[in-house]
Design a protein around this motif. Sequence first.
Motif, short mmCIF file in Angstrom:
data_model
loop_
_atom_site.label_atom_id
_atom_site.label_comp_id
_atom_site.label_asym_id
_atom_site.label_seq_id
_atom_site.Cartn_x
_atom_site.Cartn_y
_atom_site.Cartn_z
N LEU A 56 -0.52 -18.01 6.30
CA LEU A 56 -0.44 -16.88 5.36
C LEU A 56 0.93 -16.79 4.67
O LEU A 56 1.00 -16.76 3.44
CB LEU A 56 -0.80 -15.56 6.05
N ILE A 87 1.64 -17.38 0.71
CA ILE A 87 2.29 -16.39 -0.17
C ILE A 87 3.48 -17.04 -0.89
O ILE A 87 3.71 -16.79 -2.09
CB ILE A 87 2.71 -15.16 0.64
N ASN A 102 -9.01 -10.58 7.24
CA ASN A 102 -7.63 -10.13 7.00
C ASN A 102 -7.46 -9.69 5.55
O ASN A 102 -7.64 -10.49 4.61
CB ASN A 102 -6.66 -11.26 7.34
N GLY A 103 -7.10 -8.44 5.36
CA GLY A 103 -7.04 -7.87 4.01
C GLY A 103 -6.05 -8.57 3.10
O GLY A 103 -6.38 -8.91 1.96
N ALA A 104 -4.84 -8.81 3.59
CA ALA A 104 -3.82 -9.43 2.74
C ALA A 104 -4.25 -10.83 2.32
O ALA A 104 -4.10 -11.22 1.15
CB ALA A 104 -2.49 -9.48 3.47
N GLU A 130 -7.02 -10.61 -0.31
CA GLU A 130 -6.54 -10.19 -1.63
C GLU A 130 -5.74 -11.32 -2.30
O GLU A 130 -5.91 -11.60 -3.48
CB GLU A 130 -5.70 -8.92 -1.50
N ARG A 173 -8.13 -16.13 -9.17
CA ARG A 173 -8.05 -15.57 -10.52
C ARG A 173 -7.03 -16.34 -11.36
O ARG A 173 -7.28 -16.66 -12.52
CB ARG A 173 -7.66 -14.09 -10.43
N GLY A 203 -7.44 1.52 -8.25
CA GLY A 203 -6.98 0.26 -8.83
C GLY A 203 -7.66 -0.95 -8.22
O GLY A 203 -7.91 -1.95 -8.91
N HIS A 204 -7.97 -0.90 -6.93
CA HIS A 204 -8.66 -2.03 -6.29
C HIS A 204 -10.04 -2.25 -6.92
O HIS A 204 -10.44 -3.38 -7.17
CB HIS A 204 -8.82 -1.78 -4.79
N LEU A 234 -11.01 -1.22 -9.92
CA LEU A 234 -10.86 -1.63 -11.32
C LEU A 234 -10.55 -3.13 -11.43
O LEU A 234 -11.09 -3.82 -12.29
CB LEU A 234 -9.73 -0.82 -11.98
N THR A 235 -9.66 -3.59 -10.55
CA THR A 235 -9.32 -5.01 -10.55
C THR A 235 -10.57 -5.86 -10.33
O THR A 235 -10.81 -6.85 -11.02
CB THR A 235 -8.29 -5.31 -9.44
N GLU A 280 -12.91 -5.74 -13.30
CA GLU A 280 -12.43 -6.55 -14.43
C GLU A 280 -12.70 -8.04 -14.21
O GLU A 280 -13.01 -8.76 -15.15
CB GLU A 280 -10.93 -6.27 -14.66
#
Lengths: 522, 267
Positions: free
Chosen positions: B71, B75, B100-102, B105, B112, B137-138, B140-141, B144
């Motif tokens: 991870l 990053i 795992n969320g991070a 994302e 993307r 915002g999550h 909306l992202t 989109e």
Amino acid sequence: MRRRFQLLSATAAFTILTACGTNNPQDTAAVERETSTTELTRAESTAAESGIRRPSRLFLQQISSNSAIVKWRGESDKSCVAKSVEDLKLAQMCVAAKSTESNHKEAGFKGLVADTQYYYSVGPYSDKSLFFRTAPETGKLPSDNNIHIWIIGDSGTATEQYVPGVFTHPGEAKAVMDGYLNYNAQQNDEPLDLLLMLGDNAYVAGTDDQWQGAVFDLYTELLGQAATWPTIGNHEMGMGAIEHPEKGLVYFPGASTSSDPDAYLGKKSEGVGRIPYLDIFTLPTQGEVGGVPSGNEQYYSFNYGNVHIVSLDSQLTARDEQQRAAMKQWLVSDLSSNNQSWTVVIFHHPPYTKGSHDSDTAPSRYLGIDSPIVDMRLEFTPVFEDYGVDLVYGGHSHAYERSFYLHGHTGDANSFVAEKHTELNAMGQPSRGNGDESYPQISANSHKDDKVVYTVAGSSGKVSLGKGKLDHPAHIVQKADPQQRHGLAELGSVVLDAGAAELTASFINEKGQVLDTVTIVR
Amino acid sequence: MSLLLVSSAAWSHSGDAHLLNQLNRQLETNPDSQQTLIRRGSLFVRAKKFELAEQDFSDAKKFGDPAVVFLPLGISYYESSKFELAAEQFDRYLKRYPNNGAALEYRAKAAREMGLYSVALKYFKTFLKHSPYLNPGHFLTTAEIALIATANEQANIDAAISIIDSGIVHLGINPQLQQFAIELELKRNQVDSAIIRQQSLAISTGESPQWHLQMGTLLLIAGRNDDAALELEAASDKIKKKRRTPSLIQLKKQAEQLHLALKTKQP
């Protein structure tokens, strides 16, 4: 005068074992367990004489004209309110507690009467200092015609230790509170209506323990009498985090650049989890206290009488482009719907500063920690100016800096042009905002409500400048500063007084002296 | 072992130099500490010293479970715009820790950046399922991304609206999500649905002048000119009572435009 802060004396001790139908020894034992082993506050020690102790954490949230939330940590399972201490014994208005995150309890009261003082109890505990006053009706002033707000930024130094056991700023946050209380005593003990926290209120990492030591153990009585409205600072977000479910990876407190509230890392041993801030506070998401629903607790707004207050999130939401855009869209909706006389916005990262942080683009972008400074300036200050915001408060820099009445300054400090970006007086000089140069809400220059005063109030727990010289030209030269800089390297806090026709903000140092004042008139 | 090439004076945050020195000292006495290497590597990522970071992570893999490094190394690659390498590391991490969320994302964002929108959408949707704390915002992202995920524009819009509606269910009605949904309803020619959504914002926005004008515009599109005129009248009345701000001046212009549009469309 509506009410005074009541600091309990031994003879004023007041406890109600039976107020909520509870005199069970087991409950009493439970209440005793609620109390931390740290030094007792005056209220606690007084009540302790009766064997019942105040919950170690007790505070008020979301006080509106007809509702309020009492929140605490402990095993008591109900709270009661009444208009008098005597009526409290009747236990006619009691609410069962709801358990919330990290062992908090809260009782939400509805159907209260506007601008009315209520006493309250938590389980078997009460004392004469436990009371709050509901907000006046939206758009109205309270009976004393003044809304009195205390603002503290970067105040969390009561727990600041970089080397275990070595407190870096002992007693300084308390000195600032004492300064405010001394000042307030000179103002006939004007009652506090709201407490606004600008972030970094629990050094060094915003752990639950640090919130206890830096906030709940320090401002105990104020928190029990007025609603607290916070915003998220960088030190609320723990260490810089790269999360791993089994092994925590620690950077340094206050250095997180994550936009994810679940990427909080307080201590290596605790692993990654949710930011304690969001577990501690119960903040509006659905416009519960006025304002447009934000759908989350990280940014929100509310009304208090004729004041509209917006708390933005410059620490998490602002670090993600899409989330930041969503917050801005919400802000536009919120401010478009706002009909109050005065509008105040708070967030942690100040758009203009030359204190311990530098708001210019290059230093702010360098490591990314301070990027929100630039993003908030570029994207949000135009919204504030277009939608009638009066005052904006931030912290982060550990000094006091207060701007002229600004419009259109989105660049670095060297692009500031006083004639272009400020309200000018009759002499063509930037108006100072005090004395005979109060700022008209509708600008005398542009004939529009298009200007904002930006203030950095980050010295409520310590003063530090680093390489900063307090020389941002958008901030006024402070006459009280021995070096005549554009700011004050002084411990202190801000008191905001909102009336029908005047909004006055004063910087109060730890001695209770007023060192700067700005007034907006309408 | 990487050499320390960054002087502590280069760090602007008061604590960084302290931490860097601390980590250096720890590595001097315990150079095989995987965790310390990862910590210092992560510090280098934040300072955008990616080569130093990658060296530390590479060393860290030798001294413990290499999965721990996937991870932070991912990053580092992501922050240095090496998106394919980043995706590879996130995939390896997610194989071990699928929720795992991070990592989800970051994996979605890497896809993307590589233009792999349907892949990004898959990971964003998984992120929405597993992240315990979500913002408008999550959603909306993710919506989109849904709009560009496939070649079928109509299906994309439907998918995006579905994501927005799940956000509204999750977070309650808020203008960020509902206004985006209104734009999408208009794109798929569902003006009546757009009007219903706008109506849902009436109470929360206090029926502001802006809300009335938006509603008036929608009603005009729907051909309900009389109703639109009523909204325009309500907006105009409220505008008169508000302070003269730049936004209010803009709102007046919008009201004039709506007035003109109504006149030209009026039978």
